[in-house]
Design an enzyme around this catalytic site. Structure first.
Site: not given
Length: 552
Positions: A152, A311
């Site tokens: 961080k 798909h």
């Protein structure tokens, strides 16, 4: 402080950060002394813990024990060592802020510019078969906290989680410090490392929970089957008395918004269900289905390969050209070129680590999911700028399932997975001249790639990449027309694969009229003679494989 920490004007720009103080706590001691010697030579103060400190000290280097920094000895059999403000203030202080510098001075704490941590060997302990008590003690707490804190705060400190980066760090220390680009790369690798570690711990706990249940719950023992509602309301699902799986997550909805859905994982599974999500929105039911289809397509090939799925059907499949400088990036470019329009909003699977070059290309295209064995840190830095794309890392030991299960009303079907590809050496030359080595390689690629296409399937290929795909049609002529239409001018000179035989010559004739130069198909039609004659009349080479690849 909250106002100050969000005001960019109060931050100083920091690129090169000299290393004056380093915190080292590692389970993996590989090359530890090389690093310690270089740091000592550069005059860096080394702070360390337990066995790491002892190893450095025995080699003759000065080292400060963490207990001297915190003022407290290690407690609870070593469970508490670094979880202390004196440590974490030094990890998290943003030295670009005057207020943080002032608070450190008031508290008498010093910052760290380098943190080297690798975690307790959790997965190795599990694999060794040791009892649960030993596994629990190898769940690292302080290590991940230090790694995440430093990552961080990468604007001010470098976090190193792998000995593979030691040479880079040694060079940086000798050159005057770490750069911001280096620290960002190291931070990205660190967050990936802790994510994978946490996933391994979570999976182990799920397995223990499963074992604790025994063979079946009380309701099943009494003869009651789990209701449909219980699949979404409890953490396990049973089919009769058999455990169906452990519920990993309840999904937002199923294939459509009015359908409920959940993801269940199998014991000892190593597939898309166990993948670690590094970034992006929550995975959907359709995302999982398409990602699994993409993996099947990409991992059908031994060479670096990429499949783009929409798909559950391929928009493009390609393998890297021989000698490509960046094979996986080259494979993606070829796969995308097959049908760029359909690739918009697609799912991408790669059978190699995603590189920065591939990431740069993908970042320009709206993509739902990218799944791969790994991501280079530079690739992650690029792709995580796209807030919606889902990035999945495959679990260690990933393998395509050897069997496939499909539910039907009142029961289910089970079959061997279609993993068999008749080699070209076993094919029968049915028409035309024998193909040269290059054409034969193209046909073998097309034959493998065709298996990933829903039947009736026709795939046109050139240069190790699909150029036209006809899928899911109820007659083979329409599939041929669709493949040719999508290929356009690229059909001329391409090769074609058909997942099953041509029942009539009309479908093949569509390919011949488009300029296809060679065809591979199973053969076996009662009208094979008519089909072969059409190929022979066109001067086109045709092979029979004796094996089909229906995919429903």
């Amino acid at each position: 402080m909250a106002v100050q920490s969000h005001d960019p004007s109060l931050y100083e720009h920091r690129d090169l950060v000299p290393v004056r103080r380093a915190l080292i706590s590692v389970s993996d001691k590989a090359r530890l002394l090389d690093l310690a010697a270089a740091l000592a030579e550069a005059g860096v103060e080394i702070v360390s813990t337990g066995s790491t400190a002892a190893t450095i000290r025995e080699a003759g280097h000065d080292v400060t024990d963490v207990s001297e920094v915190t003022g407290f000895a290690e407690a609870l059999d070593g469970r508490v060592k670094t979880l202390h403000p004196a440590v974490h203030s030094g990890l998290l202080a943003d030295l670009r802020l005057a207020a943080h510098r002032e608070q450190l001075a008031e508290l008498g704490f010093a910052p760290f510019e380098l943190v080297v941590v690798n975690l307790y060997p959790f997965e190795q302990t599990v694999a060794s078969g040791k009892p649960a008590a030993d596994v629990i003690e190898n769940v690292d707490i302080g290590g991940p906290a230090m790694v995440r804190a430093t990552a961080k705060n990468h604007a001010n400190a470098a976090i190193v989680v792998s000995p593979a980066r030691y040479d880079e760090i040694i060079e940086a220390v000798r050159a005057g410090g770490t750069t911001l680009a280096q620290r960002r790369s190291l931070a990205t690798e660190a967050f990936v490392h802790t994510a994978q570690y946490d996933a391994a711990v979570a999976n182990w706990f799920l397995e223990q929970e499963d074992r604790a249940w025994g063979d079946a719950p009380a309701a099943a023992e009494a003869g009651a089957e789990a209701s449909v509602d219980s699949i979404f309301e409890t953490s396990e699902a049973y089919v009769g008395y058999e455990l169906f799986g452990l519920r990993e997550s309840v999904l937002r909805y199923g294939e459509n918004s009015h359908q409920r859905a959940a993801l269940f994982t199998e014991n000892e599974g190593a597939g898309i269900a166990q993948a670690t999500q590094l970034h992006g929105k929550e995975m959907s039911y359709n995302n999982y289905v398409d990602a699994d289809a993409a993996l099947r397509a990409a991992f059908d090939h031994e060479r670096p390969a990429v499949a783009i799925i929409k798909h559950a059907n391929p928009c493009g499949i390609a393998v890297a050209p021989e000698g490509a400088a960046d094979p996986i990036a080259a494979a993606h470019e070829l796969a995308h070129a097959c049908d760029p329009l359909s690739a918009f909003g697609g799912v991408i699977a790669a059978n190699r680590t995603v590189t920065a070059k591939m990431a740069e290309t993908v970042a320009e295209i709206f993509t739902e999911v990218i799944v791969a064995p790994g991501f280079d840190p530079e690739a992650l830095a690029i792709l995580t700028q796209k807030k919606n794309v889902r990035l999945l890392v495959l679990p260690a030991g990933f393998a395509l399932d050897p069997v496939e299960l499909r539910q039907v009303s009142g029961g289910f079907l089970l079959q061997d997975a279609d993993r068999s590809f008749a080699p070209a050496s076993a094919w029968e030359l049915a028409a035309g001249e024998p193909a040269d080595a290059e054409t034969l390689a193209e046909l073998e690629f097309a034959w493998r790639a065709c298996r990933a296409v829903k039947s009736n399937a026709i795939l046109l290929a050139r240069g190790g990449a699909s150029v036209g795909v006809g899928m899911g049609q109820v007659n083979r002529v329409d599939s041929c027309r669709l493949a040719v239409e999508r290929a356009g001018e690229r059909a001329r000179g391409s090769v074609a694969a058909s997942d099953a035989f041509f029942p009539f010559a009309d479908g093949l004739q569509v390919l011949l009229d488009a300029g296809v130069r060679a065809v591979v198909q199973p053969g076996g039609s009662v009208r094979d003679d008519e089909v072969v004659e059409a190929a022979r009349a066109a001067g086109v080479t045709m092979y029979f494989t004796g094996q089909r690849h229906f995919f429903h």
